[in-house]
Design an enzyme around this catalytic site. Sequence first.
Site, mmCIF file in Angstrom:
data_model
loop_
_atom_site.group_PDB
_atom_site.id
_atom_site.type_symbol
_atom_site.label_atom_id
_atom_site.label_comp_id
_atom_site.label_asym_id
_atom_site.label_seq_id
_atom_site.Cartn_x
_atom_site.Cartn_y
_atom_site.Cartn_z
ATOM 1 N N ASP A 198 -4.683 -26.285 40.852
ATOM 2 C CA ASP A 198 -3.986 -26.933 39.742
ATOM 3 C C ASP A 198 -3.237 -28.175 40.227
ATOM 4 O OD1 ASP A 198 -4.978 -25.206 37.834
ATOM 5 O OD2 ASP A 198 -3.347 -23.770 38.072
ATOM 6 N N LYS A 226 -12.163 -23.042 29.433
ATOM 7 C CA LYS A 226 -11.930 -22.245 28.205
ATOM 8 C C LYS A 226 -12.535 -22.941 26.988
ATOM 9 C CE LYS A 226 -7.550 -20.429 29.970
ATOM 10 N NZ LYS A 226 -7.412 -21.301 31.154
ATOM 11 N N ILE A 258 -17.583 -25.574 18.158
ATOM 12 C CA ILE A 258 -18.712 -25.074 17.382
ATOM 13 C C ILE A 258 -19.872 -24.737 18.337
ATOM 14 C CG2 ILE A 258 -18.079 -26.335 15.279
ATOM 15 C CD1 ILE A 258 -20.227 -28.425 16.036
ATOM 16 N N ASN A 261 -22.998 -25.593 18.755
ATOM 17 C CA ASN A 261 -23.783 -26.672 19.359
ATOM 18 C C ASN A 261 -23.026 -27.352 20.510
ATOM 19 O OD1 ASN A 261 -26.065 -28.561 19.369
ATOM 20 N ND2 ASN A 261 -24.538 -30.046 18.659
#
Length: 257
Positions: free
Chosen positions: A9, A60, A64, A66
């Site tokens: 991080d 994460k 949608i 596609n």
Amino acid sequence: MNRIIVALDYNNREDALKLVENLSGVISFYKVGLELYTSVGPEIIRELKGKGLKVFLDLKLFDIPNTVAKASRVASSLGVDIFNLHLLAGGAALIAAREAAQEEAARRNQAAPKILGVTILTSSSGIEWQNLGFNCAVPELVMRLTERANEAGLDGVVASAQDAAVIKERFGKEFLVVSPGIRSTPHLTSPRRGEGKGKVDDCIPSPQWGEGKSEEDDQKRTLSAKEAFSAGCDYIVVGRPVTQAPDPKNACLELLT
Ligand code: C5P
């Protein structure tokens, strides 16, 4: 130690690679998350893979079907070992992601990445979900989302180590559980520590990371590394307890003592 994934991080390549160098011979699995990926892009993944290291791409994905499928195809083409998407994206997106990632790996004749569904963030408390109208406790919500991951044929989930034993019991030992929220300092929300459950937002703040550093901890549903493995986690993801330790290598070695 090969089941410990250290979260890189950082907001630049140099710091990330400096830690990798420092942990050489101890840690071989690294997580590239939102901060590093949005700072330096996919090149860092190629560099880590080029060093023979394993990579968990933690973006994460949540969109949608596609869009999620196309991003999953790219993740697969980068040769990551694990990537994840949010289970709230829904069944169609999860299936589209899995099919796209597997198809791309097969096309390139390389191993398909493991795909994990993100259940409930380990920083979330029950109160937040209740306020959104979810009338069940976090562990139950985690199980419902995990069912969705299983139905879509994902390889496992990202969940608190506190949920690992129940997930393994219900979905079998092959179904992966990868847990962030690893802390040696007890948090009151842990049902395994202290007396009972504690109030939902009763997180004990401020583990000390490095000299003179004291910052509020956002993780709530935590367990220690040893407890997490005993609970059945396949991998643990550790960030600040390592990255902000005065001696990160030693911090890794101490995780299992
Ligand atoms: O610093 P800390 O040990 O809390 O880092 C945990 C890492 O795991 C962070 O990079 C965070 O983005 C990630 N993570 C998480 N909870 C999830 C999934 C990933 O904390 N559900």
